[in-house]
Structures are given as structure tokens and as C-alpha cells.
Design an enzyme around this catalytic site. Sequence first.
Site, PDB file in Angstrom:
ATOM      1  N   GLU A 206       0.836  -1.205  -0.200  1.00 41.09           N
ATOM      2  CA  GLU A 206      -0.174  -0.097   0.045  1.00 41.09           C
ATOM      3  C   GLU A 206       0.747   1.223   0.067  1.00 41.09           C
ATOM      4  O   GLU A 206       0.611   2.097  -0.860  1.00 41.09           O
ATOM      5  CB  GLU A 206      -0.863  -0.001   1.365  1.00 41.09           C
ATOM      6  CG  GLU A 206      -1.800   1.024   1.252  1.00 41.09           C
ATOM      7  CD  GLU A 206      -3.306   0.759   0.517  1.00 41.09           C
ATOM      8  OE1 GLU A 206      -3.079  -0.209  -0.370  1.00 41.09           O
ATOM      9  OE2 GLU A 206      -4.008   1.668   0.502  1.00 41.09           O
ATOM     10  N   ASP A 207       1.763   1.231   0.919  1.00 43.37           N
ATOM     11  CA  ASP A 207       2.482   2.435   0.902  1.00 43.37           C
ATOM     12  C   ASP A 207       3.880   2.722   0.395  1.00 43.37           C
ATOM     13  O   ASP A 207       4.623   3.582   0.653  1.00 43.37           O
ATOM     14  CB  ASP A 207       2.746   2.699   2.661  1.00 43.37           C
ATOM     15  CG  ASP A 207       1.202   2.804   3.077  1.00 43.37           C
ATOM     16  OD1 ASP A 207       0.469   3.207   2.374  1.00 43.37           O
ATOM     17  OD2 ASP A 207       0.910   2.763   4.421  1.00 43.37           O
TER      18      ASP A 207
END
Length: 743
Positions: free
Chosen positions: A93-94
Site C-alpha cells: 500500500e505505502d
Amino acid sequence: MSTPQVLQSASPFASPDVLLEALLAECRASLLCCDEQLIRKAFYFCLEAHKESLRASGEPYYTHPVEVARIVAREIALDDISVAAALLHDVIEDTDFTLHDIQAEFGTTISDIVDSVTKIADIVENRTITEAETYRKLLLSLIRDVRAILVKLADRLHNMRTIDALSPERRQRLARETLDIYAPFAHRLGLANLKWELEDLAFKVLHPEAYLSVARALQETRSEREAYIQRLITPIEQHLRAHGLQFEITGRPKNLYSIYHKMVNRGKPLEEIYDLFAIRIILDTDDSNECYFAYGLVTQLFTPIPERFKDFIAVPKKNGYRSLHTTVIGPEGRPVEIQIRTRAMHEVAERGVAAHFRYKAEQGVIPTWKDDPELEEWIQWVRDLFEKRSREEAAQELLESLRLNLYQDEIYVFTPKGELKRLPKGATPLDFAFAIHTEIGHHCIGAKVNGRIVPLDYKLQTGDQVEILTSKHQTPSRDWEQIVVTHKAKSYVRRYLNEQRRLKQQEGQQLLEKRLRRLHIPIREEELERVAHALKCENRSALFYALGVGAISPELVVNLLHRNGPSQTTEDDTPLPTVEQVAEIARQQSAGVELVGTPTDRTPLLYSYARCCNPIPGDDIVGVITIGSGIRVHRRNCKNVQEMVATNHPRLVQLRWGNVGSEEFIAALRITGDDRPGMLHNITKAVVACDRTNIRSVNIDSYGGIFEGIFTLYVRNTEHLERIIDKLRKIRGVHTVVRFEGA
Ligand code: MN
């Protein structure tokens, strides 16, 4: 690989080394076995991946996954795989790392879990979906690997614990989601401690004043309460020890949110809520009988309220919870709930599904999700909870499943809008259509699965996205009964066919009565009954039906009635029509096929149509005499009879078509053409417009701008079929239309 020193000096927070050691200590203390190398590797991967980013609080981002991993290790205490997955849960996700990188480094088990956790986040953050939808998607990911949900719950718990750093809007949203989605899910999975903490954290954000007042009130009454608990616990403790029991006894207040809930529900102030705490006796034994023994000892000291006794050992709760609950009259006449359970039961009560996994691991079994009947049962229950919308529906479905789907597995398929439908394994697009709406089922002519058209009897698979094609001219036909497997679809089709049969019966009866009235022949029920039997109809209704569909002509019946004369006598002297009489008349107005050129053509034939070539009236046909089912009718050019035709096999008989009434026959067309938008619509429209032809199914494949489809239709004869073929050939973009010879 990583640069811990730099990070350490750049931030005032705990150094990575300290964090790693804390995590490993947690793992050693809680996990049965732990691959420390794996944890270290995941830890440094996490550190490297998140090295650039910070949390809203200003801490280095990696502190979050590490804390989540610690929650997984401590509060869920499952296995090292889930701890490693927790460390990696935000990587996709990051950061710039991909799922592929994780898979390459850690293998598919871990990358699958990380993938699921990422997806759950997507689902919840996508604001267009409904809440129920979220549950279902969560549920689906649960089926793959329950550890994904456990990691996600730990992730949410840590986010809730550190929620103060977020903006007020984000706080509200997170708290709402937590209360609506994550806390109930933790409860369903039996993770009691996690659930309570999630609830209290969300409660604090959503109702800060109420939270504070409950917390304050609890605090104010605390010493009084603790003294009371001691007065209750001490005699119990002594009494049980005197009888040789090994145990632990606690009296903990319930969580704030559930107390608040009770106050609101009962409309009472805190002082009047007596079950603020539960006394818990946890026995160090594997023998559940000791729970009953302990119960007996407790009730020697305090009078129980019989109707409040609950035996969740004999009848566990659906989430696996087992315990004895009793409410006794404590000192000062106050009712107090006491829970009695063994250590193993307590594990399940606190850690739910994770305890099951641990138990498996202790047995030396690799804990998997798939082949564990207990977990299977659990999942079944979870499914039930989320799928059954209303109590009425649930009851109805239960009955159905008892009848039909008891031992069937289930599949999960989606509507084009992403809504999930649960169907028994083996379900077809028709079942799906009826599951959406009976009208959709009623008019279904085909379905697209994952964008491709499939036959109506295609077996749906979990994950299929199903789009139903309908035509307003379509109606259920008899072979649908064989295609559908769900109770709903089956009963609807049957009801519809019965209704159609009733209408045909009515038509037949009216037809005959009109004819008889005109000829001034009185209608005698018993005579009709006899004619019916003579014509091999089961009863009068069957005779009316045969008349209604045109299988028997009214003249034949009139003739038979007339021959016997307008009878004024009793039934004894009314002669039955003889076999010869029936055969004679039947031959004049024969239904179905007739034998040609053999002496047997005087008796009515038992015959059926071959499914390989699906002959229709007008086709050149031959018959094959079978054992038990009469004559099987094939098209003369059917490849299954070619050899018999060539050798003039003794079982082969020559046939011609007789009067088939309004009976419909199945024929298939193979159509090719340009794969352009609207093509399918044009074709189905052309077909149904031709004498209101019914389509049984469509099956289309397309490649390189060309489509190829098999359309199965109900037709009356070859002439009817030819008319349809003509129409189809005129459609723009259609290349070829030929009768399909079948597989
Ligand atoms: Mn996270």
C-alpha cells in the site's frame, strides 16, 4: 540492508533494535514455535521499505507495522507467519515494493496474506460500497486465509490506539468503521479482548462525554466494588480449594462500551446495573466435568437463580465459546454472574479462532483452514450470519438446505455490480437468475460468466461474475427442472409448468365440451374416464391435457364416446372400447411418429427422441429399437446410426412423422458473424419474433472480432426452423447460419 543508526539518530523514538528485541521477546513468550530468522528478515524488510515515511504522529512509519506485529504475537498469539505478515502488511500500500517482491522474498503464503490485508483496506476505504458488502468481502478473504483478517484486526487496533494523531474527520470515520465492522468481526471470530478494546476506543471517539462519565462513575465506585468482589470471591476460593480444585478466580469489570450499552438499553444509571463485572473461575484441568463440580460447590455458598443458568459446555455458542454461566444471589442480595470454564475453554473465549489454530499446532498438525471440520463449521456459521438477511428468509433457507443442500458445498458468485450471491455447488446460471429475482429467472435465455457467454447448464464456480441475459418472450420449459439445483428455482419452475399444464388442461376440456354439446352428446364423467384409460391417459385430466396440447384430437374422443352410444345404462353394461378400436382410430389420427411398412404399425408406439441429433418433424428419421424404452428416434444422417443404416441393422426400423400437435422440439443453430455491439440482441430478437420462438440457451465465443455461437431453440418442425434460419441470415454481419448437428 537497512540503516538503523541513521533512523535512530533521526528520531527520538525507540530504536529499531530495541523494537525488534521487544517483538522477538513477545513471540518467544506467546508463540508455540517461532522462526526468529523469518521475523528478523520481515522486520528488516519492513524497516527498509518504510524508511522514508512517517506516521501522522511524526514517528517513523515502521513503528506501526512493528506494533501491529506485537499485537498479533501477544493478543492473537497465532503463529510466526502471521507476525511476519503483520510486519509487511502496509508494504504494498505505502511503499515502492510490490506484491511480487514480497512473494520472491517470503513465499506465497505470506504474500497472499499481505495481499488480502491490502484488499480489505481497499474495500473498507471505498466509500461507494455498503456496509453489508464489506462484511461479505471480508468474509470472502476469510475463506482464503483467516490470518489476513487477524492481521487486519490488529492493524485496526493499533490505528485506534494511536487515533489521537489524526484529524477529527478521520477519527470519526475510523471509529465508526471500527464499531460497525471490525468489532463485530472480532466478536464473530471469538476474539473477545480485541473486540472489547476496539469498542472502547471507538466509543471514546464517538461519544466522548458518555465515555468519560461511565469511566468516571466506574472509577468512583471502584473501591466499593472491589471490596464487594473480595467478599464474594474469598469464600468461593476457600471452598473450592478445600475440595482439591486447581483454578484461578477473577472479578473484572466489563468493558465500558458494554456497560454504556446496558445503561442505554435498560434506561438505568450505573449504580443500578449490577452485572458490571463477571466473576470468572478458570479451572486448571482438561476435564469439563469439573466445571459442573465447581458449579455445585459455588451454589452451596450462594443461592443460584435457576433460570439464569446457562450451559454453554453442553451447547456451545456458535463462535465456539464454551463455559457455564450462573447468576447467584451475592452478599446484600445482589445478583452476580459467575462464569466457570476450563483453561482450554478460556483460551477459546479470549482468542477464538486463533485458539483453534494453536490447539492444532500443539497437536503437531500444520494449522490449515481447509481440512479442519471445526473451523469449517465455524465458517459455515459466519456465512450464515452474514448471508441471512431476515429471520424469515433464514428459516426458509434452513428448510431448503435441509431438503436439498445439506451435504452440498457452496460457491460464491457475483452480480455485475459486485453483489455477492451464495449458491450450492453445481448451481447453474438459471439458479443464479432465480436467486436474483423470479422474473429474471423466468425470462432467462443465457448468461455471461466473466464476460463470456455460457450455456444455461454451465456449472458456476466461486468468484464467477454472472450477468443474466433475458428475453421477454422466454418462459420456463420442462428441461429446466433438470438444469436447476436450488430449491427456489426448482419450485418456481415446477409451479410454472403445473400452471401451464392446468391451462392446457382447461383448454382441452373446453374444446371437447364444446364439440360434444354441438353433437348433443351428453357428458358423462365415468365414460370420459374410460375413454381416457383406453387412450392410455391416466385420468380425465390427463386426457384433457392431451387434447389441450393437440396430442389427441377431439374427434378421436368424440368417436370413442359416440361408438359406445349415448348410454342410458349403468356402467356394467357400457362396453369398453377394445384395443383394436383404439388402434384403428389412433392410426387415423396418429400422434407422434409412425412405423412404415411393418406389421407392427397397428399398435401405438412407445418412443423417445434421441438427444444426440434432436430430430424435429420434417427431418428424415429412422428408429432404433431399444430394450425397455421402445423406439429411439434419430435423424437418418445422425452419425450415431450411420453404421446401422449402412448395414441395415435388424434393430433399425423405418419411421415417418405423424401428427405431433403443438409439441415443440429442440434444435440447435450454429451462427458465426462479426462480433459487434448489439449482435446478440439482434439475433435473439429475430429468433423470438419468428412465431414467438422460445430460446432454450445461447452459447457464444468470440475471438479476433468474430463470434461463433450455438443457439438452442424450441421449434415445431423443419419448416419453422428454416424460417428462422432465413431471418438470421438477413441480419447485418451474420456470416453463416447452419443447423448444428450436436456433439
Ligand atoms: Mn496498517
